[in-house]
Motif scaffolding. Structure first.
Motif, short mmCIF file in Angstrom:
data_model
loop_
_atom_site.label_atom_id
_atom_site.label_comp_id
_atom_site.label_asym_id
_atom_site.label_seq_id
_atom_site.Cartn_x
_atom_site.Cartn_y
_atom_site.Cartn_z
N VAL A 110 0.84 -1.20 0.00
CA VAL A 110 0.00 0.00 0.00
C VAL A 110 0.88 1.25 0.00
CG1 VAL A 110 -1.63 1.36 1.38
CG2 VAL A 110 -2.02 -1.08 1.05
N VAL A 111 1.88 1.28 0.87
CA VAL A 111 2.75 2.45 0.96
C VAL A 111 3.52 2.64 -0.34
CG1 VAL A 111 4.72 3.45 2.19
CG2 VAL A 111 2.87 2.36 3.48
N SER A 112 4.01 1.57 -0.95
CA SER A 112 4.75 1.72 -2.21
C SER A 112 3.82 2.17 -3.34
CB SER A 112 5.46 0.42 -2.58
OG SER A 112 4.54 -0.60 -2.88
N ARG A 113 2.58 1.75 -3.31
CA ARG A 113 1.62 2.21 -4.32
C ARG A 113 1.33 3.70 -4.15
NH1 ARG A 113 -2.67 -0.48 -7.30
NH2 ARG A 113 -2.94 0.98 -9.02
N ILE A 114 1.19 4.14 -2.90
CA ILE A 114 0.98 5.57 -2.63
C ILE A 114 2.19 6.37 -3.09
CG2 ILE A 114 0.65 7.28 -0.79
CD1 ILE A 114 -1.84 5.57 -1.50
N LEU A 115 3.39 5.83 -2.89
CA LEU A 115 4.62 6.49 -3.36
C LEU A 115 4.56 6.68 -4.87
CD1 LEU A 115 7.50 7.57 -2.87
CD2 LEU A 115 8.30 5.22 -3.18
N GLY A 116 4.11 5.66 -5.60
CA GLY A 116 4.01 5.77 -7.05
C GLY A 116 3.07 6.87 -7.50
N PHE A 117 1.98 7.10 -6.74
CA PHE A 117 1.03 8.15 -7.08
C PHE A 117 1.52 9.54 -6.69
CE2 PHE A 117 -2.30 4.71 -6.38
CZ PHE A 117 -2.53 4.52 -7.73
N SER A 118 2.40 9.62 -5.71
CA SER A 118 2.68 10.94 -5.11
C SER A 118 4.12 11.40 -5.24
CB SER A 118 2.28 10.90 -3.63
OG SER A 118 3.02 9.90 -2.95
N ALA A 119 4.93 10.77 -6.05
CA ALA A 119 6.32 11.19 -6.22
C ALA A 119 6.59 11.59 -7.66
CB ALA A 119 7.27 10.07 -5.81
N ILE A 120 7.38 12.64 -7.83
CA ILE A 120 7.82 13.05 -9.17
C ILE A 120 9.35 13.03 -9.19
CG2 ILE A 120 5.76 14.37 -9.76
CD1 ILE A 120 7.23 16.92 -8.99
N PRO A 121 9.93 12.66 -10.32
CA PRO A 121 11.39 12.51 -10.39
C PRO A 121 12.10 13.83 -10.66
CG PRO A 121 10.41 11.76 -12.42
CD PRO A 121 9.27 12.14 -11.51
N ARG A 122 11.88 14.81 -9.79
CA ARG A 122 12.57 16.09 -9.89
C ARG A 122 12.35 16.86 -8.59
NH1 ARG A 122 9.55 20.92 -12.58
NH2 ARG A 122 11.49 21.65 -11.78
N THR A 123 13.12 17.88 -8.40
CA THR A 123 12.98 18.72 -7.21
C THR A 123 11.94 19.80 -7.49
OG1 THR A 123 15.28 18.36 -6.62
CG2 THR A 123 14.22 20.26 -5.65
N LEU A 124 10.98 19.95 -6.59
CA LEU A 124 9.96 20.99 -6.70
C LEU A 124 9.76 21.64 -5.34
CD1 LEU A 124 7.84 22.45 -8.45
CD2 LEU A 124 6.20 20.72 -7.71
N LEU A 125 10.38 22.78 -5.15
CA LEU A 125 10.19 23.56 -3.93
C LEU A 125 8.93 24.41 -4.07
CD1 LEU A 125 13.87 24.67 -3.35
CD2 LEU A 125 12.57 23.08 -1.95
N SER A 126 8.33 24.77 -2.95
CA SER A 126 7.10 25.55 -3.00
C SER A 126 7.33 26.92 -3.62
CB SER A 126 6.51 25.70 -1.59
OG SER A 126 7.41 26.39 -0.76
N ALA A 127 8.54 27.47 -3.52
CA ALA A 127 8.83 28.77 -4.11
C ALA A 127 8.76 28.74 -5.63
CB ALA A 127 10.21 29.25 -3.66
#
Length: 197
Positions: A110-127
């Motif tokens: 379950v946790v690895s599936r959630i990781l697949g939905f919620s991770a992107i392969p780059r850095t994205l800061l809120s700024a």
């Protein structure tokens, strides 16, 4: 050849004008502009958000730590990690259960599936996310993520608001979310088969 030659050569003149304009743009963007008060509202030219390193105790919870451990250490990722409350509320997973301690297959899946939905392969800061613009990214599993920012500077991802932004773990940027990012099919699969009275 004197300084009057610069004005007679149009290419040199345009080069000087472009250089001066570029220099002015850089100087204006580097200088901090003052806050302006209009009526009783304070208008800030921009907001700065700094990343900060935090201790494991303060941070993203046991499930979040488990998600980060699944990623390669030397690559940059951004992960929208559900808070511990969101894991419990939306997925009925509790961090203090023996399921997590033993890393049982179903919890890990379950946790690895959630990781697949919620991770992107780059850095994205809120700024990097502007208040009036929505950004689009594909997650690791190909699930579309729509990222925007509310007036308080918190990120909104697929209508789920963040609780904490810009938490740094190694090369990974973590944004703690008040909900679980998942597709409709997976959401149905984790819903209970019974109704509570």
């Amino acid at each position: 050849m004197g300084s009057g030659c610069l004005w007679k050569n149009p290419i040199a003149f345009v080069g000087v004008v472009v250089s001066v304009c570029c220099f002015l743009v850089i100087m204006i963007s580097v200088l901090r502009l003052p806050e302006v008060t209009v009526g009783n509202k304070v208008i800030r030219p921009y907001r700065t958000f700094k990343s900060r390193k935090i201790s494991k105790d303060e941070g993203i919870g046991k499930f979040g730590d488990l998600m980060i451990e699944m990623l390669p250490e030397d690559l940059a990722f951004t992960v929208f990690v559900p808070s511990e409350k969101a894991f419990e509320r939306d997925l009925r997973l509790r961090a203090n259960d023996s399921l997590l301690a033993e890393k049982r297959n179903d919890t890990y899946a379950v946790v690895s599936r959630i990781l697949g939905f919620s991770a992107i392969p780059r850095t994205l800061l809120s700024a990097a996310v502007y208040s009036n613009k929505e950004l689009f990214y594909d997650s690791l599993s190909g699930f579309p993520l729509y990222v925007s920012k509310d007036a308080d500077g918190m990120l909104i991802v697929n209508r789920i608001r963040s609780e904490r932004v810009d938490v740094r773990r190694r090369e990974v940027i973590v944004h703690v979310m008040d909900g679980v990012i998942m597709d409709a099919e997976f959401e149905q699969s984790v819903q209970p088969d019974y109704t509570e009275d």
